[in-house]
Write a protein that holds these residues in place. Sequence first.
Motif, PDB file in Angstrom:
ATOM      1  N   SER A  48      71.297  40.123  40.071  1.00  0.00           N
ATOM      2  CA  SER A  48      72.861  40.183  40.261  1.00  0.00           C
ATOM      3  C   SER A  48      73.306  40.020  41.591  1.00  0.00           C
ATOM      4  O   SER A  48      74.437  39.471  41.883  1.00  0.00           O
ATOM      5  CB  SER A  48      73.275  41.606  39.738  1.00  0.00           C
ATOM      6  N   SER A  49      72.446  40.727  42.926  1.00  0.00           N
ATOM      7  CA  SER A  49      72.987  40.404  43.959  1.00  0.00           C
ATOM      8  C   SER A  49      72.054  39.988  45.131  1.00  0.00           C
ATOM      9  O   SER A  49      71.028  40.720  45.333  1.00  0.00           O
ATOM     10  CB  SER A  49      73.460  41.786  44.780  1.00  0.00           C
ATOM     11  N   ALA A  50      71.987  38.897  45.259  1.00  0.00           N
ATOM     12  CA  ALA A  50      70.903  38.202  45.891  1.00  0.00           C
ATOM     13  C   ALA A  50      70.860  38.745  47.439  1.00  0.00           C
ATOM     14  O   ALA A  50      69.721  38.988  47.912  1.00  0.00           O
ATOM     15  CB  ALA A  50      70.895  36.447  45.903  1.00  0.00           C
ATOM     16  N   GLY A  51      72.005  38.924  48.016  1.00  0.00           N
ATOM     17  CA  GLY A  51      72.092  39.412  49.380  1.00  0.00           C
ATOM     18  C   GLY A  51      71.387  40.617  49.679  1.00  0.00           C
ATOM     19  O   GLY A  51      70.918  41.103  50.455  1.00  0.00           O
ATOM     20  N   SER A  79      73.100  29.903  50.933  1.00  0.00           N
ATOM     21  CA  SER A  79      74.532  29.626  51.012  1.00  0.00           C
ATOM     22  C   SER A  79      74.858  29.491  49.434  1.00  0.00           C
ATOM     23  O   SER A  79      76.038  30.116  49.205  1.00  0.00           O
ATOM     24  CB  SER A  79      74.853  28.183  51.725  1.00  0.00           C
ATOM     25  N   THR A  80      74.387  28.955  48.531  1.00  0.00           N
ATOM     26  CA  THR A  80      74.483  28.934  47.170  1.00  0.00           C
ATOM     27  C   THR A  80      74.209  30.143  46.396  1.00  0.00           C
ATOM     28  O   THR A  80      75.174  30.446  45.604  1.00  0.00           O
ATOM     29  CB  THR A  80      73.351  27.872  46.466  1.00  0.00           C
ATOM     30  N   LEU A  81      73.368  31.115  46.993  1.00  0.00           N
ATOM     31  CA  LEU A  81      73.403  32.314  46.347  1.00  0.00           C
ATOM     32  C   LEU A  81      74.116  33.456  46.755  1.00  0.00           C
ATOM     33  O   LEU A  81      74.352  34.401  46.440  1.00  0.00           O
ATOM     34  CB  LEU A  81      71.815  32.986  46.493  1.00  0.00           C
ATOM     35  N   GLY A  82      75.068  33.017  47.876  1.00  0.00           N
ATOM     36  CA  GLY A  82      75.959  34.083  48.663  1.00  0.00           C
ATOM     37  C   GLY A  82      75.507  34.914  49.432  1.00  0.00           C
ATOM     38  O   GLY A  82      76.151  35.725  49.463  1.00  0.00           O
ATOM     39  N   VAL A  83      74.246  34.590  50.010  1.00  0.00           N
ATOM     40  CA  VAL A  83      73.804  35.283  50.789  1.00  0.00           C
ATOM     41  C   VAL A  83      74.114  35.362  52.163  1.00  0.00           C
ATOM     42  O   VAL A  83      74.273  34.239  52.833  1.00  0.00           O
ATOM     43  CB  VAL A  83      71.976  35.226  51.105  1.00  0.00           C
ATOM     44  N   THR A 125      60.697  33.731  50.385  1.00  0.00           N
ATOM     45  CA  THR A 125      61.466  34.650  49.791  1.00  0.00           C
ATOM     46  C   THR A 125      62.511  34.058  49.090  1.00  0.00           C
ATOM     47  O   THR A 125      62.820  34.336  47.895  1.00  0.00           O
ATOM     48  CB  THR A 125      61.466  35.882  50.624  1.00  0.00           C
ATOM     49  N   ILE A 126      63.263  33.323  49.756  1.00  0.00           N
ATOM     50  CA  ILE A 126      64.551  32.757  49.469  1.00  0.00           C
ATOM     51  C   ILE A 126      64.414  31.650  48.127  1.00  0.00           C
ATOM     52  O   ILE A 126      64.971  31.706  47.330  1.00  0.00           O
ATOM     53  CB  ILE A 126      65.319  31.956  50.407  1.00  0.00           C
ATOM     54  N   ALA A 127      63.071  31.018  48.069  1.00  0.00           N
ATOM     55  CA  ALA A 127      62.874  30.172  47.288  1.00  0.00           C
ATOM     56  C   ALA A 127      62.496  30.932  45.886  1.00  0.00           C
ATOM     57  O   ALA A 127      62.931  30.695  44.828  1.00  0.00           O
ATOM     58  CB  ALA A 127      61.461  29.290  47.545  1.00  0.00           C
ATOM     59  N   GLY A 128      61.893  32.099  46.065  1.00  0.00           N
ATOM     60  CA  GLY A 128      61.728  33.024  44.748  1.00  0.00           C
ATOM     61  C   GLY A 128      62.808  33.632  44.254  1.00  0.00           C
ATOM     62  O   GLY A 128      63.018  33.461  42.952  1.00  0.00           O
ATOM     63  N   ILE A 129      63.803  34.022  45.184  1.00  0.00           N
ATOM     64  CA  ILE A 129      65.127  34.511  44.768  1.00  0.00           C
ATOM     65  C   ILE A 129      65.738  33.427  44.038  1.00  0.00           C
ATOM     66  O   ILE A 129      66.516  33.681  42.995  1.00  0.00           O
ATOM     67  CB  ILE A 129      65.820  35.225  45.918  1.00  0.00           C
ATOM     68  N   TYR A 130      65.878  32.503  44.491  1.00  0.00           N
ATOM     69  CA  TYR A 130      66.605  31.284  43.987  1.00  0.00           C
ATOM     70  C   TYR A 130      66.063  30.680  42.485  1.00  0.00           C
ATOM     71  O   TYR A 130      66.811  30.351  41.667  1.00  0.00           O
ATOM     72  CB  TYR A 130      66.734  29.988  44.878  1.00  0.00           C
ATOM     73  N   GLN A 131      64.436  30.851  42.295  1.00  0.00           N
ATOM     74  CA  GLN A 131      64.130  30.625  41.090  1.00  0.00           C
ATOM     75  C   GLN A 131      64.499  31.679  40.029  1.00  0.00           C
ATOM     76  O   GLN A 131      64.791  31.237  39.027  1.00  0.00           O
ATOM     77  CB  GLN A 131      62.636  30.502  41.154  1.00  0.00           C
ATOM     78  N   ARG A 132      64.493  32.720  40.477  1.00  0.00           N
ATOM     79  CA  ARG A 132      64.976  34.054  39.621  1.00  0.00           C
ATOM     80  C   ARG A 132      66.579  34.249  39.809  1.00  0.00           C
ATOM     81  O   ARG A 132      66.807  35.619  39.626  1.00  0.00           O
ATOM     82  CB  ARG A 132      64.185  35.181  40.011  1.00  0.00           C
ATOM     83  N   SER A 133      67.452  33.371  40.234  1.00  0.00           N
ATOM     84  CA  SER A 133      68.771  33.736  40.378  1.00  0.00           C
ATOM     85  C   SER A 133      69.683  34.405  39.183  1.00  0.00           C
ATOM     86  O   SER A 133      70.444  35.151  39.294  1.00  0.00           O
ATOM     87  CB  SER A 133      69.412  32.295  40.903  1.00  0.00           C
ATOM     88  N   GLU A 134      69.078  33.813  38.140  1.00  0.00           N
ATOM     89  CA  GLU A 134      69.875  34.254  36.801  1.00  0.00           C
ATOM     90  C   GLU A 134      69.525  35.647  36.464  1.00  0.00           C
ATOM     91  O   GLU A 134      70.258  36.266  35.836  1.00  0.00           O
ATOM     92  CB  GLU A 134      69.538  33.326  35.645  1.00  0.00           C
ATOM     93  N   GLN A 135      68.575  36.255  37.232  1.00  0.00           N
ATOM     94  CA  GLN A 135      67.890  37.567  36.638  1.00  0.00           C
ATOM     95  C   GLN A 135      68.523  38.496  37.849  1.00  0.00           C
ATOM     96  O   GLN A 135      68.148  39.967  37.839  1.00  0.00           O
ATOM     97  CB  GLN A 135      66.429  37.547  36.559  1.00  0.00           C
TER      98      GLN A 135
END
Length: 444
Positions: free
Chosen positions: A367-370, A331-335, A355-365
Amino acid sequence: MQTHFVATPFGRRAMSLGMIASQAAARDIPAGTRANKWEVFRHIREARDLIGATDRGLAILNALLSFHPEPELAGDGELVVWPSNEQLMARANGMPATTLRRHLAILVDCGLIIRRDSPNGKRFARKGRDGEIQQAYGFDLSPVLARAAEFGALAESVQAEKKALRVARERLTLLRRDIVKMIDTAIEEKVPGNWGRVLLTYQEIISRLPRNAGRLVAEDVATDLHGLWTELREVLESFAKTQISVANESHSGRHIQNSKPDSNLESIDSEKKKSAAAVDPTTNNVHVLPERELPLTIVLDACPTIGWLAKGGEPIRSWRELLAAAGIARSTLGVSPSAWEEARTAMGDKQAAITIAGIYQRSEQISSAGGYLRSLTDKAREGKYSALPMIMALLRARLDDARKPDGGGGEGASPKNEVPQSSSRPLEISEALKRSFGKPKGSA
């Protein structure tokens, strides 16, 4: 015998075409017509919404019928009653005078009674020497007798409508129960299909159903649900036949049933990925060892930021807690929920949480997590995705930061890295894993 039918009401009460129609119907009643007054009243009560009567008005009509001495209304009998307001209020359970007058007017407008007002507005009856009523002023019950057949037909239509609504609601309940359980079965038995999208389709259909749905709306929603139910049944039946045929061909296979509901999160999968079958077992390069199950501690060391989302701020100690934190991170990532459900269906709960944990770790890099998650989901459907390379890359980055003089925690360090569960203990990995990170790219 009445000598004159009064057509206009007393005082300021206005005349209407409905009153004239009611008086005309009452005048044309055949002499031999009869009807049980309480049976007709029951029909009126059942069809009151179609007639336009109110509950208070029906209480007054019940009181007026009680003043008629005979159980039947006859076309050749006296149908005018003349109770006072006090008598009516007493038999209507103490109804106030203002309420009585208002609902009497409603009964007149509905065509259930006719006012036979005297010249001075009083209600009374004039009798002859033999005691026979010559003229009565009050409320005429002739419309109840004249429209008895109409009220009976209206009551039957109301009963038919109620039955149809009850059948439609029963059908809705059965379809909703069947669809939800079939979707759950398909997910649990790993039937191929986009079940997250199917669940969204079901929810979209149900969202059209209001709290108190009428028959037409209920039947319309039930029709759409039946179409979805038919598709689900065909898919499950086809898959079941396939499984039975495979089981019949294999005489050495065993069926193992796990009754634990959380086994998909806590247990290790017995099946290996197809891509791992071609890996050389003699190599010690960790990037090509998908056969090895990722421990939870390694995932948390590689993705410390997910620890901030744990319930109550406590350290994550199980895969179930990681999955709950991944749901918050989603939810925080906007997925979107649909993308998350598709990922869980294609990857499994454990791989999707990693996978979500890894995307959240690299959220600043990212642009579109979804969009990134959907691309990984598509690869997972083709059997070309594993979360291991992502976790290894994150571990390498953390080790590189740890080798820096400031330990990677300089003045400009992101506050996301200050996670209690990872910062409270050093990053611990095996020596073989460290040597693998130190190897140049492309070495075996």
